[in-house]
Design an enzyme around this catalytic site. Structure first.
Site: not given
Ligand code: COA
Length: 389
Positions: A170-173, A349
């Site tokens: 979820v990319a950076c998350s 992340s």
């Protein structure tokens, strides 16, 4: 090796609480680091080479001249002073400008799994947890080095964990989405101990030839051990609530995928690396995330002004300053909203987890805080925590 879901939780339902906590965290930091000065020197050498080699085409208007980067701009625009990387020399070689990580044999551990294991071992040691008592491994990161077998299963194998594992992006998350997923397993009684591992080799997706973004990213690995309160060590963090949000946006995009290949040398394929509209991201994400935090605090009946510390996603010092101000109701100091951007850069992340790992031991029993991520998707995640002892 067993890869089906473990049913330990079901075997002793009476002893578990279904209350997820963070038992411990772990951090692996690559030895090598690139300062802004080193980065800009190599970038500007690349620019000079490009302009020299293309002098005629530039004069004829067929090719655009490139412009120098500057240390002052980078620090002022982002707060980043240096970044750790897995492969420094080729990145700052003006003729290469990307990491070169040798392919490994299939019977050797892959590099993502290797650094994930180093962070995970530290988390396990800090919790006094035997790997055999862990039920699941989530490898949550913004880039995976291959589609399968999952890095999570490789990490599981290397640590000697039974149960199951899978990769999620979820990319950076990725890390906060991983924490909520792990917490939901605990809440549902499907697991009592879950490792969320985030090996972020972001140097591989960064376009080191792009002046607008070449300074942003760095490499690292983090691990978070999410457990049922019943099995957690005395020193842990209660998870008061988790919330996830996604809103589609093209403002941070990477078109690399299994139907194409990245060619960093070719300008035509720059979209197979990280691309962003940084200004738009800044303007759109700050209000979205600040409001999400305030709404979630209200739902949890927490006074946001009383939060002892915010461990925010580490992408840009200015964004963090604005978000922290809206949440706390005043300008946050380094103690209230610690930053690791200066030495780590944006580690996708892993950023908020590094901040939590490095700056949480001093908090007291009962102190509340927030781990928060935001980035591509857009995606955002909040994990409100309270120190238990
Ligand atoms: N060196 C010197 N000057 C540079 C430069 C560099 N490396 N990169 C850009 N500039 C120049 C631009 O050309 C522009 O010049 P102009 O005003 O004459 O046109 C000026 O600096 C401003 O550029 P801009 O890209 O608008 O900078 P910014 O202030 O928006 O800062 C970011 C750029 C990327 C640091 C900032 O937008 C940001 O952090 N945004 C959020 C990013 C984020 O969180 N992304 C998530 C990733 S997961």
């Amino acid at each position: 090796m067993q890869t089906t879901q473990d049913t330990t939780a079901e075997k002793s339902p009476g002893s578990l609480t279904g209350r997820p906590v963070i038992s411990s965290t772990g951090l692996f930091t690559p030895e090598e680091s690139i300062t802004n000065e080193e980065l800009v020197e190599s970038f500007n050498a690349f620019v000079d080479l490009h302009n020299e080699r293309n002098a005629d085409a530039i004069a004829a208007g067929a090719v655009e001249a490139l412009h120098h980067s500057s240390v002052e701009f980078i620090e002022k625009a982002s707060g980043i002073k240096a970044r750790h990387v897995m492969s420094k020399a080729p990145i700052i070689d003006p003729e290469t400008m990307c990491p070169r990580l040798d392919d490994r044999d299939n019977d050797e551990i892959s590099i993502m799994a290797e650094i994930g294991v180093l962070a995970a071992r530290q988390a396990l040691e800090r919790a006094g947890r035997d790997p055999k008592d862990v039920d699941a491994v989530l490898c949550a990161a913004s880039n995976m080095q291959r589609p399968y077998p999952a890095m999570a299963i490789e990490i599981q194998e290397a640590l000697g964990i039974e149960g199951f594992g899978f990769d999620m992006n979820v990319a950076c998350s990725s890390a906060t989405f991983g924490i909520q997923t792990a917490a939901d397993y605990v809440r549902a009684g499907n697991a009592k101990s879950v490792l969320v591992v985030s090996p972020e080799i972001t140097s591989g997706h960064l376009n080191w030839r792009d002046r607008d973004s070449h300074f942003i990213f760095g490499d690292v690995a983090t691990a978070v051990l999410v457990e049922d309160a019943a099995v957690a060590p005395h020193q842990h963090w209660d998870i008061l609530g988790t919330k996830l949000k996604t809103v589609f946006s093209n403002n941070i995009r990477n078109n690399f995928g299994f139907l194409n290949r990245a060619h960093p040398e070719s300008a035509g394929d720059a979209d197979k690396l990280f691309v962003q509209e940084g200004r738009k991201v800044f303007k759109e994400v700050v209000p979205m995330v600040a409001q999400m935090i305030l709404d979630e605090a209200e739902r949890l009946e927490l006074n946001p002004h009383a939060l002892r510390r915010l461990w925010l996603h580490q992408a840009n010092a200015g964004m963090n300053r604005l978000i922290a101000q809206r949440v706390l109701g005043h300008e946050a100091n380094e103690d209230e909203s610690p930053t690791v951007l200066d030495t780590y850069g944006n580690t996708s992340s892993a950023g908020s987890i590094i901040a939590f790992h490095l700056s949480s031991d001093d908090l007291k029993k009962g102190d509340t805080g927030l781990i928060c991520s935001f980035g591509a998707g857009y995606s955002a995640g909040t994990v409100f925590v309270q120190k238990a002892a």
